[in-house]
Design an enzyme around this catalytic site. Structure first.
Site, mmCIF file in Angstrom:
data_model
loop_
_atom_site.group_PDB
_atom_site.id
_atom_site.type_symbol
_atom_site.label_atom_id
_atom_site.label_comp_id
_atom_site.label_asym_id
_atom_site.label_seq_id
_atom_site.Cartn_x
_atom_site.Cartn_y
_atom_site.Cartn_z
ATOM 1 N N ASN A 120 -10.457 -0.678 0.085
ATOM 2 C CA ASN A 120 -8.770 -0.711 0.133
ATOM 3 C C ASN A 120 -8.004 -1.069 -1.342
ATOM 4 O O ASN A 120 -8.285 -2.040 -1.471
ATOM 5 C CB ASN A 120 -8.007 -1.335 1.219
ATOM 6 N N CYS A 168 0.855 -1.257 -0.179
ATOM 7 C CA CYS A 168 0.179 0.099 -0.048
ATOM 8 C C CYS A 168 0.800 1.167 0.116
ATOM 9 O O CYS A 168 0.448 2.291 -0.225
ATOM 10 C CB CYS A 168 -0.930 -0.075 1.192
ATOM 11 N N HIS A 179 -3.762 6.776 2.989
ATOM 12 C CA HIS A 179 -4.102 5.454 2.504
ATOM 13 C C HIS A 179 -5.623 5.056 2.969
ATOM 14 O O HIS A 179 -5.787 5.212 4.032
ATOM 15 C CB HIS A 179 -3.115 4.567 2.842
HETATM 16 C C1 LIG Z 1 -9.847 -5.818 9.846
HETATM 17 C C2 LIG Z 1 -10.485 -4.901 10.918
HETATM 18 C C3 LIG Z 1 -11.594 -4.100 10.325
HETATM 19 C C4 LIG Z 1 -11.041 -5.682 12.070
HETATM 20 O O1 LIG Z 1 -11.862 -4.729 12.783
HETATM 21 P P1 LIG Z 1 -11.339 -5.050 14.311
HETATM 22 O O2 LIG Z 1 -12.235 -3.963 15.280
HETATM 23 O O3 LIG Z 1 -10.064 -4.832 14.689
HETATM 24 O O4 LIG Z 1 -11.906 -6.449 15.083
HETATM 25 P P2 LIG Z 1 -11.023 -7.588 15.492
HETATM 26 O O5 LIG Z 1 -10.225 -8.138 14.574
HETATM 27 O O6 LIG Z 1 -10.955 -7.164 16.535
HETATM 28 O O7 LIG Z 1 -12.311 -8.710 15.669
HETATM 29 C C5 LIG Z 1 -13.557 -8.386 16.259
HETATM 30 C C6 LIG Z 1 -14.649 -9.585 15.992
HETATM 31 O O8 LIG Z 1 -15.234 -9.143 14.692
HETATM 32 C C7 LIG Z 1 -15.087 -10.371 14.087
HETATM 33 N N1 LIG Z 1 -15.057 -10.186 12.790
HETATM 34 C C8 LIG Z 1 -13.903 -9.841 11.804
HETATM 35 N N2 LIG Z 1 -14.411 -9.571 10.542
HETATM 36 C C9 LIG Z 1 -15.778 -9.708 10.649
HETATM 37 C C10 LIG Z 1 -16.597 -9.291 9.565
HETATM 38 N N3 LIG Z 1 -16.459 -8.930 8.246
HETATM 39 N N4 LIG Z 1 -17.912 -9.577 9.864
HETATM 40 C C11 LIG Z 1 -18.334 -9.894 11.384
HETATM 41 N N5 LIG Z 1 -17.532 -9.964 12.245
HETATM 42 C C12 LIG Z 1 -16.124 -9.763 12.009
HETATM 43 C C13 LIG Z 1 -13.865 -11.024 14.592
HETATM 44 O O9 LIG Z 1 -13.800 -12.538 14.105
HETATM 45 C C14 LIG Z 1 -13.886 -10.866 16.128
HETATM 46 O O10 LIG Z 1 -14.773 -11.815 16.399
HETATM 47 P P3 LIG Z 1 -14.387 -12.282 17.860
HETATM 48 O O11 LIG Z 1 -14.203 -11.054 18.857
HETATM 49 O O12 LIG Z 1 -15.498 -13.292 18.179
HETATM 50 O O13 LIG Z 1 -13.072 -12.989 17.619
HETATM 51 C C15 LIG Z 1 -9.517 -4.073 11.230
HETATM 52 O O14 LIG Z 1 -8.782 -4.313 12.396
HETATM 53 C C16 LIG Z 1 -8.757 -3.123 10.123
HETATM 54 O O15 LIG Z 1 -9.057 -2.369 9.406
HETATM 55 N N6 LIG Z 1 -7.453 -3.695 10.095
HETATM 56 C C17 LIG Z 1 -6.298 -3.246 9.046
HETATM 57 C C18 LIG Z 1 -6.728 -3.939 7.728
HETATM 58 C C19 LIG Z 1 -5.423 -4.377 6.927
HETATM 59 O O16 LIG Z 1 -4.792 -5.125 7.368
HETATM 60 N N7 LIG Z 1 -5.615 -3.747 5.591
HETATM 61 C C20 LIG Z 1 -4.468 -4.204 4.843
HETATM 62 C C21 LIG Z 1 -3.118 -3.444 5.069
HETATM 63 S S1 LIG Z 1 -3.489 -1.755 5.016
#
Ligand SMILES: CC(C)(COP(=O)(O)OP(=O)(O)OC[C@H]1O[C@@H](n2cnc3c(N)ncnc32)[C@H](O)[C@@H]1OP(=O)(O)O)[C@@H](O)C(=O)NCCC(=O)NCCS
Length: 333
Positions: A290, A118, A260
């Site tokens: 993204n 990215c 980004h």
């Molecule tokens: C991925 C992302 C949206 C997850 O949001 P978050 O608030 O961090 O959520 P968590 O990972 O803490 O997960 C919380 C819960 O939601 C659940 N969950 C994850 N994706 C889900 C979805 N699409 N729908 C419903 N629930 C989901 C998880 O399984 C977790 O459940 P659990 O508590 O029972 O284990 C966020 O962390 C993010 O945007 N990260 C960066 C993304 C990335 O890597 N981008 C690429 C590089 S730039």
């Protein structure tokens, strides 16, 4: 030694695939255990674009480049260099940049790809800027083009809802005004955290004779929560460093911040910590998700075309992603 030149941003362009994929498609068509409400509230994403059959990083990148050339009022034959940022090249060889060079009908100029996920567009911008600063190229095309949805695991709700396809491009031109255009660029990497974001290679590892075969990564893998923390802290740091970089302007001299486009909550957390005004921030992740290396140039092109920023404005571009990598640039348009 000949005199160093300034690097003016002469034109921008972008290309998004026509196919819109709203959040509901993950539940309705793919039976994924998620919801529109979860995706919108946890990421800010409402829809993204998916490349259709025949659309690739090279075709989207070429289309974005053509628009950038039009906005720069330059024929393709005037371009001296193409640098394309992508982690989803059509082929490992030839490079996507070479395919774009052929598609545009450019001369026999240097054309090559850069892989920094990215952050790739800002890495490519930095390389092209240095060609121009030293007079090695007069006009350069910098492209960010991705079709990450081709590497998604549609059973993994943690990752498949986040990404979209698209391309953005800019034309850079040498100018005698040293401080015009691209003012500063910062690039960083930390390969010790490589496991946090991984995109599969098309090449199967070829182990030494007798060594066990490594399983090949088939899909994009992310450790979302860890990436989230990394992204917020790096975005804060890059905004603070921008204040150092544009000492004579101060942070208030930044007219527009183009981050980004990953997650609205990442942007909000960084703005809250730095006190950077939200009304100066360009966000389009709600419509495109993204798009990796394409995200910053697409947002820059849209911001210029919709009047969110205009010639003379100073913009701060900030990106972070796989590698891990992170980067920023300050450009006066
Ligand atoms: C991925 C992302 C949206 C997850 O949001 P978050 O608030 O961090 O959520 P968590 O990972 O803490 O997960 C919380 C819960 O939601 C659940 N969950 C994850 N994706 C889900 C979805 N699409 N729908 C419903 N629930 C989901 C998880 O399984 C977790 O459940 P659990 O508590 O029972 O284990 C966020 O962390 C993010 O945007 N990260 C960066 C993304 C990335 O890597 N981008 C690429 C590089 S730039």
């Amino acid at each position: 030694m000949s005199q160093m030149l300034g690097v003016a941003l002469r034109g921008t362009g972008s290309c998004l695939p026509a196919r819109v994929v709203p959040n509901d498609e993950f539940t309705d068509a793919l039976n994924l255990d998620t919801s529109d409400e979860w995706i919108r509230s946890r990421t800010g994403i409402r829809a993204r674009r998916f490349a259709s059959l025949g659309e690739t990083s090279a075709t989207l990148g070429s289309a974005a480049a053509r628009t950038a050339l039009e906005s720069a009022s330059l024929p393709a034959t005037d371009i001296d260099l193409i640098v394309c940022a992508t982690v989803t090249p059509d082929l490992m060889c030839p490079s996507t940049a070479a395919l774009i060079q052929a598609s545009l009908g450019c001369r026999h100029i240097p054309a090559f790809d850069v892989s920094a996920a990215c952050s790739g567009f800002l890495y490519a911008l930095s390389i092209a800027s240095q060609f121009i600063r030293t007079g090695s190229a007069k006009h350069a095309l910098v492209v960010g083009a991705e079709v990450l949805t081709r590497a998604l695991d549609f059973t993994d709700r943690n990752s498949c809802i986040l990404f979209g396809d698209g391309a953005g491009a800019v034309v850079l031109t040498g100018t005698p005004v040293l401080n015009a255009g691209v003012r500063t660029i910062r690039l960083y990497s930390d390969g010790t955290r490589q496991e946090l974001i991984q995109v599969p290679s098309k090449v199967t590892p070829n182990p030494a004779p007798g060594a066990p075969l490594q399983p090949r990564l088939e899909f994009i893998r992310i450790v979302g929560r860890e990436v989230f923390r990394f992204a917020v802290s790096r975005m804060i740091e890059l905004i603070e460093l921008a204040e150092v970089d544009c000492r004579e302007l101060g942070l208030s001299g930044i007219d527009v911040l183009i981050p980004h486009q990953v997650n609205q909550r990442i942007i909000d957390a960084a703005l809250e910590s730095t006190g950077f005004p939200p009304e100066k921030v360009v966000v389009n992740l709600d419509r495109y998700g993204n798009t990796s290396a394409a995200s910053v140039p697409i947002a820059l092109d849209e911001a210029l075309r919709t009047g969110r920023c205009k010639p003379g404005d100073t913009v701060l571009l900030v990106a972070f992603g796989g590698g891990l990598t992170w980067s920023s640039a300050i450009i006066t348009l």
